[in-house]
Scaffold this motif. Structure first.
Motif, PDB file in Angstrom:
ATOM      1  N   GLU B 110       0.834  -1.205   0.000  1.00  0.00           N
ATOM      2  CA  GLU B 110       0.000   0.000   0.000  1.00  0.00           C
ATOM      3  C   GLU B 110       0.874   1.263   0.000  1.00  0.00           C
ATOM      4  O   GLU B 110       0.656   2.191  -0.775  1.00  0.00           O
ATOM      5  N   LEU B 111       1.917   1.258   0.854  1.00  0.00           N
ATOM      6  CA  LEU B 111       2.753   2.446   1.047  1.00  0.00           C
ATOM      7  C   LEU B 111       3.512   2.883  -0.204  1.00  0.00           C
ATOM      8  O   LEU B 111       3.684   4.076  -0.449  1.00  0.00           O
ATOM      9  N   PHE B 112       3.999   1.904  -0.979  1.00  0.00           N
ATOM     10  CA  PHE B 112       4.917   2.247  -2.070  1.00  0.00           C
ATOM     11  C   PHE B 112       4.282   2.187  -3.457  1.00  0.00           C
ATOM     12  O   PHE B 112       4.980   2.083  -4.456  1.00  0.00           O
ATOM     13  N   GLN B 113       2.948   2.264  -3.497  1.00  0.00           N
ATOM     14  CA  GLN B 113       2.215   2.229  -4.764  1.00  0.00           C
ATOM     15  C   GLN B 113       2.692   3.279  -5.764  1.00  0.00           C
ATOM     16  O   GLN B 113       2.899   2.984  -6.939  1.00  0.00           O
ATOM     17  N   GLU B 114       2.828   4.526  -5.276  1.00  0.00           N
ATOM     18  CA  GLU B 114       2.889   5.689  -6.160  1.00  0.00           C
ATOM     19  C   GLU B 114       4.249   5.962  -6.805  1.00  0.00           C
ATOM     20  O   GLU B 114       4.309   6.508  -7.897  1.00  0.00           O
ATOM     21  N   GLU B 115       5.319   5.629  -6.088  1.00  0.00           N
ATOM     22  CA  GLU B 115       6.630   6.115  -6.521  1.00  0.00           C
ATOM     23  C   GLU B 115       7.334   5.159  -7.484  1.00  0.00           C
ATOM     24  O   GLU B 115       7.150   3.957  -7.426  1.00  0.00           O
ATOM     25  N   ASP B 116       8.141   5.750  -8.358  1.00  0.00           N
ATOM     26  CA  ASP B 116       8.911   4.960  -9.327  1.00  0.00           C
ATOM     27  C   ASP B 116      10.239   4.505  -8.743  1.00  0.00           C
ATOM     28  O   ASP B 116      10.851   3.553  -9.216  1.00  0.00           O
ATOM     29  N   ILE B 117      10.697   5.245  -7.742  1.00  0.00           N
ATOM     30  CA  ILE B 117      12.006   4.955  -7.147  1.00  0.00           C
ATOM     31  C   ILE B 117      11.831   4.851  -5.634  1.00  0.00           C
ATOM     32  O   ILE B 117      11.208   5.721  -5.015  1.00  0.00           O
ATOM     33  N   VAL B 118      12.377   3.795  -5.047  1.00  0.00           N
ATOM     34  CA  VAL B 118      12.319   3.610  -3.599  1.00  0.00           C
ATOM     35  C   VAL B 118      13.740   3.644  -3.051  1.00  0.00           C
ATOM     36  O   VAL B 118      14.616   2.911  -3.522  1.00  0.00           O
ATOM     37  N   CYS B 119      13.951   4.509  -2.056  1.00  0.00           N
ATOM     38  CA  CYS B 119      15.249   4.592  -1.388  1.00  0.00           C
ATOM     39  C   CYS B 119      15.149   3.912  -0.033  1.00  0.00           C
ATOM     40  O   CYS B 119      14.400   4.367   0.831  1.00  0.00           O
TER      41      CYS B 119
END
Lengths: 65, 209
Positions: B110-119
């Motif tokens: 749910e948290l990381f749906q939107e972003e193209d890049i995760v740090c």
């Protein structure tokens, strides 16, 4: 023969990802494992058996951030 | 108060219009807002990375001041709130979303749906591994930039960026664990954070597929 982190490694046929991690003394809770370019989900570590020619990448994390 | 146009013009003057357009539309999630994440977020905010998603459950503590981008006035505040305030002093027109939660295997999708890049910028090795495993499993098409090994001082050139797969990169020396006598310190943690931020910038601008 396996390729683990870029190095050839002998293995016993039929061992699982979890067996390999134990042999190499990696703590399973601190690693991510890729097999032939695909992530092996942690819940499958004890189920996925390695076969001759597999390329394994074990990414191990240490504390700090 | 600077206007949106003034800040935009200044960024374009530095980076060119073409590059700024890419930065402005970039969507990056930063998981963990300690020594790594606060520095990564500062760098990305300064270059005008348009959409930042800041995630941490913790509050600013006095022991954070040796390496994290907070001030005495922030002690006791949630890091999400403190960092958002600071980034808005750099550029009030960024779209900054915050989630003051602990990332778990359950809420990760749910948290990381939107972003193209995760740090990945956590502290605990188990948390790092959990996030990396979760993102690689559920979002194999996102870029994932993680870090491991940046404790102590010296050894600047041991900090590196390693491409693990097409979408997964690891920054750090991969060995120096935070421990008594080998603590985390601003210079070396910032080096590792800069590796993460610089790679993210490259991924945004290069549009690497």
């Amino acid at each position: 023969m396996l390729k683990v982190n870029g190095k050839d490694r002998m293995f016993t046929a039929g061992i699982t990802v979890m067996d390999l991690l134990r042999e190499m003394e990696y703590p399973a809770e601190r690693v991510a494992v890729e097999r032939n370019g695909d992530i092996v989900p942690k819940r499958c570590f004890s189920e996925v058996c390695l076969v001759d020619g597999d390329t394994i990448e074990v990414v191990s994390f240490v504390g700090g951030g | 108060m600077l206007t949106f146009e003034e800040i935009e013009a200044a960024l374009i003057q530095r980076h060119t219009e073409e590059i700024q357009k890419k930065l402005k539309t970039a969507k990056v999630a930063v998981a963990g807002l300690g020594g790594l994440g606060s520095n990564v977020a500062f760098a990305l905010a300064r270059i005008g990375a348009g959409h930042l998603h800041l995630i941490d459950f913790d509050r600013v503590d006095i022991t954070n001041l040796n390496r994290q981008q907070y001030f005495i006035r922030h002690i006791g505040l949630f890091k999400t709130e403190a960092l958002k305030q600071e980034l808005e002093e750099i550029n009030p027109y960024l779209d900054i979303r915050t989630d003051c939660v602990k990332v778990t295997p359950e809420n990760l999708t749910e948290l990381f749906q939107e972003e193209d890049i995760v740090c990945e910028a956590f502290d605990e090795p188990e948390a790092k591994a959990m996030l990396v495993n979760g993102i690689l499993e559920h979002f194999p098409d996102k870029f994932l930039v993680a870090a491991s090994g940046m404790a102590g001082y010296g050894g600047s050139n041991a900090i590196h960026t390693r491409k693990i797969t097409e979408h997964f990169y690891l920054c750090g020396d991969e060995t120096a664990e935070s421990a008594p006598g080998n603590g985390l310190m601003a210079p070396r943690v910032a080096l590792c954070a800069a590796h993460e931020a610089n790679l993210i910038t490259e991924l945004i601008i290069g549009g690497k597929e």
